[in-house]
Enzyme design. Structure first.
Site, PDB file in Angstrom:
ATOM      1  N   GLY A   1       0.774  -1.242   0.000  1.00  0.00           N
ATOM      2  CA  GLY A   1       0.000   0.000   0.000  1.00  0.00           C
ATOM      3  C   GLY A   1       0.802   1.288   0.000  1.00  0.00           C
ATOM      4  O   GLY A   1       0.332   2.302  -0.517  1.00  0.00           O
TER       5      GLY A   1
ATOM      6  N   GLU B   1       4.247   3.788   6.181  1.00  0.00           N
ATOM      7  CA  GLU B   1       2.997   3.029   6.069  1.00  0.00           C
ATOM      8  C   GLU B   1       1.963   3.866   5.329  1.00  0.00           C
ATOM      9  O   GLU B   1       1.963   5.087   5.400  1.00  0.00           O
ATOM     10  CB  GLU B   1       2.573   2.684   7.499  1.00  0.00           C
ATOM     11  CG  GLU B   1       1.507   1.688   7.759  1.00  0.00           C
ATOM     12  CD  GLU B   1       1.402   0.445   6.911  1.00  0.00           C
ATOM     13  OE1 GLU B   1       1.448   0.535   5.674  1.00  0.00           O
ATOM     14  OE2 GLU B   1       1.176  -0.620   7.494  1.00  0.00           O
TER      15      GLU B   1
ATOM     16  N   ASP C   1      -5.072   1.892  10.704  1.00  0.00           N
ATOM     17  CA  ASP C   1      -6.497   1.718  10.979  1.00  0.00           C
ATOM     18  C   ASP C   1      -6.595   1.265  12.449  1.00  0.00           C
ATOM     19  O   ASP C   1      -6.487   2.090  13.353  1.00  0.00           O
ATOM     20  CB  ASP C   1      -7.014   0.692   9.963  1.00  0.00           C
ATOM     21  CG  ASP C   1      -8.509   0.453   9.988  1.00  0.00           C
ATOM     22  OD1 ASP C   1      -9.238   1.278  10.535  1.00  0.00           O
ATOM     23  OD2 ASP C   1      -8.960  -0.576   9.454  1.00  0.00           O
TER      24      ASP C   1
ATOM     25  N   LYS D   1      -6.670   6.651  10.886  1.00  0.00           N
ATOM     26  CA  LYS D   1      -8.073   6.663  11.308  1.00  0.00           C
ATOM     27  C   LYS D   1      -8.107   6.640  12.832  1.00  0.00           C
ATOM     28  O   LYS D   1      -8.124   5.556  13.441  1.00  0.00           O
ATOM     29  CB  LYS D   1      -8.802   5.418  10.761  1.00  0.00           C
ATOM     30  CG  LYS D   1      -8.923   5.356   9.241  1.00  0.00           C
ATOM     31  CD  LYS D   1      -9.684   4.087   8.827  1.00  0.00           C
ATOM     32  CE  LYS D   1      -9.814   3.978   7.331  1.00  0.00           C
ATOM     33  NZ  LYS D   1     -10.395   2.686   6.896  1.00  0.00           N
TER      34      LYS D   1
ATOM     35  N   PHE E   1     -13.990   3.423   4.479  1.00  0.00           N
ATOM     36  CA  PHE E   1     -13.063   2.640   3.672  1.00  0.00           C
ATOM     37  C   PHE E   1     -12.685   3.457   2.441  1.00  0.00           C
ATOM     38  O   PHE E   1     -13.543   3.962   1.729  1.00  0.00           O
ATOM     39  CB  PHE E   1     -13.694   1.308   3.254  1.00  0.00           C
ATOM     40  CG  PHE E   1     -12.715   0.421   2.560  1.00  0.00           C
ATOM     41  CD1 PHE E   1     -11.769  -0.284   3.291  1.00  0.00           C
ATOM     42  CD2 PHE E   1     -12.708   0.309   1.181  1.00  0.00           C
ATOM     43  CE1 PHE E   1     -10.827  -1.084   2.657  1.00  0.00           C
ATOM     44  CE2 PHE E   1     -11.774  -0.492   0.534  1.00  0.00           C
ATOM     45  CZ  PHE E   1     -10.833  -1.186   1.283  1.00  0.00           C
TER      46      PHE E   1
ATOM     47  N   ASP F   1      -5.902  -0.254  -1.861  1.00  0.00           N
ATOM     48  CA  ASP F   1      -6.736  -1.050  -2.746  1.00  0.00           C
ATOM     49  C   ASP F   1      -8.011  -1.546  -2.089  1.00  0.00           C
ATOM     50  O   ASP F   1      -8.132  -1.590  -0.858  1.00  0.00           O
ATOM     51  CB  ASP F   1      -5.961  -2.287  -3.217  1.00  0.00           C
ATOM     52  CG  ASP F   1      -5.790  -3.313  -2.086  1.00  0.00           C
ATOM     53  OD1 ASP F   1      -5.314  -2.919  -1.005  1.00  0.00           O
ATOM     54  OD2 ASP F   1      -6.163  -4.484  -2.280  1.00  0.00           O
TER      55      ASP F   1
ATOM     56  N   ARG G   1      -5.276   0.747  -6.587  1.00  0.00           N
ATOM     57  CA  ARG G   1      -3.975   1.267  -6.116  1.00  0.00           C
ATOM     58  C   ARG G   1      -3.411   2.336  -7.033  1.00  0.00           C
ATOM     59  O   ARG G   1      -2.654   3.196  -6.609  1.00  0.00           O
ATOM     60  CB  ARG G   1      -2.945   0.134  -6.030  1.00  0.00           C
ATOM     61  CG  ARG G   1      -3.225  -0.897  -4.968  1.00  0.00           C
ATOM     62  CD  ARG G   1      -1.971  -1.740  -4.732  1.00  0.00           C
ATOM     63  NE  ARG G   1      -2.241  -2.971  -4.008  1.00  0.00           N
ATOM     64  CZ  ARG G   1      -2.378  -3.062  -2.690  1.00  0.00           C
ATOM     65  NH1 ARG G   1      -2.287  -1.982  -1.939  1.00  0.00           N
ATOM     66  NH2 ARG G   1      -2.607  -4.225  -2.118  1.00  0.00           N
TER      67      ARG G   1
HETATM   68  P1  IMP Z   1      -4.559  -2.055  10.698  1.00  0.00           P
HETATM   69  O1  IMP Z   1      -3.735  -3.279  11.004  1.00  0.00           O
HETATM   70  O2  IMP Z   1      -5.989  -2.231  11.105  1.00  0.00           O
HETATM   71  O3  IMP Z   1      -3.957  -0.772  11.218  1.00  0.00           O
HETATM   72  O4  IMP Z   1      -4.649  -1.947   9.126  1.00  0.00           O
HETATM   73  C1  IMP Z   1      -3.575  -1.593   8.385  1.00  0.00           C
HETATM   74  C2  IMP Z   1      -3.674  -2.062   6.965  1.00  0.00           C
HETATM   75  O5  IMP Z   1      -5.022  -2.298   6.551  1.00  0.00           O
HETATM   76  C3  IMP Z   1      -3.163  -0.988   6.050  1.00  0.00           C
HETATM   77  O6  IMP Z   1      -1.775  -1.101   5.864  1.00  0.00           O
HETATM   78  C4  IMP Z   1      -3.950  -1.217   4.782  1.00  0.00           C
HETATM   79  O7  IMP Z   1      -3.288  -2.145   3.973  1.00  0.00           O
HETATM   80  C5  IMP Z   1      -5.257  -1.781   5.258  1.00  0.00           C
HETATM   81  N1  IMP Z   1      -6.336  -0.756   5.337  1.00  0.00           N
HETATM   82  C6  IMP Z   1      -6.816  -0.165   6.456  1.00  0.00           C
HETATM   83  N2  IMP Z   1      -7.785   0.705   6.172  1.00  0.00           N
HETATM   84  C7  IMP Z   1      -7.927   0.673   4.808  1.00  0.00           C
HETATM   85  C8  IMP Z   1      -8.791   1.381   3.886  1.00  0.00           C
HETATM   86  O8  IMP Z   1      -9.620   2.247   4.238  1.00  0.00           O
HETATM   87  N3  IMP Z   1      -8.616   1.088   2.570  1.00  0.00           N
HETATM   88  C9  IMP Z   1      -7.711   0.167   2.123  1.00  0.00           C
HETATM   89  N4  IMP Z   1      -6.882  -0.504   2.953  1.00  0.00           N
HETATM   90  C10 IMP Z   1      -7.002  -0.254   4.281  1.00  0.00           C
HETATM   91 MG    MG Z   2      -0.524  -1.431   4.254  1.00  0.00          MG
END
Ligand code: IMP
Ligand code: MG
Length: 178
Positions: free
Chosen positions: A48, A102, A106, A134, A155, A162, A168
């Site tokens: 990403g 990064e 999220d 977020k 989202f 993606d 992407r």
């Molecule tokens: P986390 O582990 O919940 O912090 O999520 C991190 C990963 O989830 C990021 O590196 C993204 O690859 C993916 N991700 C989180 N939110 C989104 C979104 O809104 N769109 C697309 N990918 C997301």
């Molecule tokens: Mg990522």
């Protein structure tokens, strides 16, 4: 900018290119200032963050190295707890200044695991640069040093992010139309 359809979902324009690039420049300026005189290693978390990393590194004026690592924890539109390991880490990290690059934080689960794994290598310090954040979804307590733009819990796709593999390549950021 118009709506785009990816698989079964429709996305609407959310963050324009000039806003994106302005935020990237601010992150770069902070890193240039904070790490002045150091020789950091940028750890770019694929897939990403490839667009963010590219725009960011062009603005970095430090002597630095870059390394591209990979892990994946995300399927569809919901983050899962199924975090995999870092692959592609070939550099010697002991006593290095690490900057994790990064695309988005999220829940924070992914980076939590990355941090735990990196600590085992005893770097001098680890800073985190995420383009998107977020805050309402974040469940961890590690410090995020550099944030491009804070966004609500929607989202989003584009600028490297993606939806099941698509989107992407979009140079602006779009959010899902529920
Ligand atoms: P986390 O582990 O919940 O912090 O999520 C991190 C990963 O989830 C990021 O590196 C993204 O690859 C993916 N991700 C989180 N939110 C989104 C979104 O809104 N769109 C697309 N990918 C997301
Ligand atoms: Mg990522």
């Amino acid at each position: 900018m118009e709506q785009v359809q990816l698989h079964d979902k429709v996305f609407e324009p959310f963050i324009k290119e000039d806003v994106i690039l302005g935020a990237v420049k601010e992150v770069a300026a902070s890193i240039n200032k904070d790490l002045a005189g150091k020789t950091p290693l940028f750890l770019i978390i694929l897939n990403g963050s490839f667009m963010f990393a590219s725009d960011l590194l062009k603005e970095i004026n430090l002597d630095c190295e870059t390394s591209f690592v990979k892990l994946s924890s995300y399927e569809g539109t919901k983050s899962t707890n199924n975090v995999k390991h870092l692959i592609g880490l070939n550099e010697y990290l002991k006593d290095r200044h690490i900057i994790i690059v990064e695309d988005i934080i999220d829940t924070g689960n992914t980076l939590h695991h990355v941090l735990q794994e990196l600590e085992l290598h005893h770097p001098k310090d680890i800073k985190i640069a995420t383009f998107l954040y977020k805050p309402k979804a974040f469940t961890k307590d590690f410090k995020i040093d550099y944030i491009g733009i804070e966004i609500p819990n929607d989202f989003i796709v584009g600028y490297g992010l993606d939806y099941n593999g698509f989107g992407r390549n979009l140079k602006e950021i779009y959010k899902i139309v529920e």
